[in-house]
Write an enzyme that holds these catalytic residues in place. Sequence first.
Site, PDB file in Angstrom:
ATOM      1  N   ASP A  67      -1.621   8.826  -1.997  1.00 57.09           N
ATOM      2  CA  ASP A  67      -1.889   8.734  -3.442  1.00 57.09           C
ATOM      3  C   ASP A  67      -3.345   8.368  -3.736  1.00 57.09           C
ATOM      4  O   ASP A  67      -3.842   7.354  -3.252  1.00 57.09           O
ATOM      5  CB  ASP A  67      -0.980   7.677  -4.088  1.00 57.09           C
ATOM      6  CG  ASP A  67       0.486   8.107  -4.091  1.00 57.09           C
ATOM      7  OD1 ASP A  67       0.757   9.296  -3.824  1.00 57.09           O
ATOM      8  OD2 ASP A  67       1.336   7.252  -4.368  1.00 57.09           O
ATOM      9  N   ASP A 108      -8.490   5.151  -0.619  1.00 58.51           N
ATOM     10  CA  ASP A 108      -9.187   4.967  -1.902  1.00 58.51           C
ATOM     11  C   ASP A 108      -9.035   3.576  -2.502  1.00 58.51           C
ATOM     12  O   ASP A 108      -9.622   3.303  -3.531  1.00 58.51           O
ATOM     13  CB  ASP A 108      -8.674   5.988  -2.932  1.00 58.51           C
ATOM     14  CG  ASP A 108      -7.250   5.670  -3.377  1.00 58.51           C
ATOM     15  OD1 ASP A 108      -6.398   5.414  -2.510  1.00 58.51           O
ATOM     16  OD2 ASP A 108      -7.004   5.639  -4.587  1.00 58.51           O
ATOM     17  N   ASP A 123      -4.500   8.062   3.809  1.00 59.97           N
ATOM     18  CA  ASP A 123      -3.704   7.607   2.675  1.00 59.97           C
ATOM     19  C   ASP A 123      -3.307   8.850   1.857  1.00 59.97           C
ATOM     20  O   ASP A 123      -3.926   9.913   1.990  1.00 59.97           O
ATOM     21  CB  ASP A 123      -4.584   6.664   1.836  1.00 59.97           C
ATOM     22  CG  ASP A 123      -3.921   6.278   0.536  1.00 59.97           C
ATOM     23  OD1 ASP A 123      -2.768   5.819   0.565  1.00 59.97           O
ATOM     24  OD2 ASP A 123      -4.568   6.435  -0.531  1.00 59.97           O
TER      25      ASP A 123
HETATM   26 MG   LIG Z   1      -4.228   5.343  -2.483  1.00 65.50          MG
END
Ligand SMILES: [Mg+2]
Length: 275
Positions: free
Chosen positions: A11, A215, A9
Amino acid sequence: MPALLIVTDLDGTLLDHDSYSFDAALPALKRAAAASIPVIPNTSKTRAELLGLRERLGNADPFVIENGSAICIPEQHLHLYPEHDETEEGFIELPLGTPITEIRAVLDPLHAQFRFETFAQWSIDQVISHTGLSPGDAADALERRYSEALLWHDSEAARRAFVDILSSHHLHALQGGRFLSVLGKGADKGRALERLRQLYRSVLGETPLVIALGDSDNDIAMLETADVAVVIANAHRRAPQVNAPEVIYSRATGPEGWNEVIQQLLDRFQADEKR
Ligand SMILES: [Mg+2]
């Protein structure tokens, strides 16, 4: 060392949640590059956003856009998908999701029933104020091919009704760090990871061991398809619950956490190799 694939991922994971910087991950990125380990971004970002970012990262590997909506394979890696007909702007795009025109046709009439704002309604300045992106990156974020991003302003009950309507149109909604993404049912970061594993298996002659890093909740499908799932700490919300053969939680957030865990894993696999 087993053949490794790193699928990540962006961001809040490889990129800092606020500054979008990846500097803290550079030591681990350099080690992965030196060991010829592909680092494959799997992100909610658009193809246009990825092009500039890959250049800044010095990354030439395939990537997955718009939350698993399509896998983009650059010309240097065409051996991964020999059945292709032609490239577009230097890439083959393998779509898993639904074209944006079909998604907007479902969303447009829903403005009469629910309170939400979509990227399609925003000027570049509004995108900048909602995301903190630079003007160039904000323009790229508007070049959506398979998903619409929106800000939800209505109640939780309304949101459930909204999601039910999407489902009857073969669409689904995913909550990311800032926005709710609406995308085709076939678009899935986990399915995209599985497809990549198969593409690499056919060229490597062995199934690669996949390390995935994310995240937030929209990374769960990807993390649960990996062999080693790395959950990057996020100061803004609690860690997603993940079931995978091995789950590692970083201590640091964002790119610092990325660097910490990838260095540990490379230490482990490279030590195994010497033994
Ligand atoms: Mg993310």
